[in-house]
Design a protein around this motif. Structure first.
Motif, short mmCIF file in Angstrom:
data_model
loop_
_atom_site.label_atom_id
_atom_site.label_comp_id
_atom_site.label_asym_id
_atom_site.label_seq_id
_atom_site.Cartn_x
_atom_site.Cartn_y
_atom_site.Cartn_z
N LEU A 14 6.91 68.30 -106.49
CA LEU A 14 6.86 69.65 -107.05
C LEU A 14 5.43 70.05 -107.40
CD1 LEU A 14 10.00 69.98 -109.33
CD2 LEU A 14 9.46 71.25 -107.25
N ASP A 15 4.66 69.11 -107.93
CA ASP A 15 3.25 69.40 -108.21
C ASP A 15 2.53 69.78 -106.93
OD1 ASP A 15 3.56 68.85 -110.91
OD2 ASP A 15 2.74 66.81 -110.77
N GLY A 16 2.79 69.03 -105.86
CA GLY A 16 2.18 69.34 -104.57
C GLY A 16 2.62 70.70 -104.06
N ALA A 17 3.89 71.02 -104.24
CA ALA A 17 4.40 72.32 -103.79
C ALA A 17 3.70 73.46 -104.54
CB ALA A 17 5.91 72.40 -103.98
N CYS A 18 3.50 73.28 -105.82
CA CYS A 18 2.80 74.31 -106.61
C CYS A 18 1.35 74.45 -106.15
CB CYS A 18 2.85 73.96 -108.08
SG CYS A 18 4.50 74.13 -108.81
#
Length: 64
Positions: A14-18
């Protein structure tokens, strides 16, 4: 720093997606979010992740 992908958590994805959303990379953000959703055990949370990072359209519009 490199990691074994098997050690990554849903939060890591999720951090990467953000980050990819901020970098205007919606398709990559969608792929990372999908991986996060698959690693989530709660179906409602997974659905929320998928709704937050929908699949971008494959259609490109030409501009003059």
């Amino acid at each position: 720093m490199t990691r074994d992908p098997a050690d990554l958590t849903a939060a890591d994805y999720l951090d990467g997606a953000c980050e990819m959303t901020a970098a205007n990379r919606p398709y990559l953000a969608h792929l990372l979010a999908e991986e996060a959703a698959q690693r989530t055990t709660d179906p409602a949370t997974a659905a929320g992740i998928r709704a937050t990072f929908p699949a971008p359209t494959a259609t490109r519009e030409e501009t003059d």
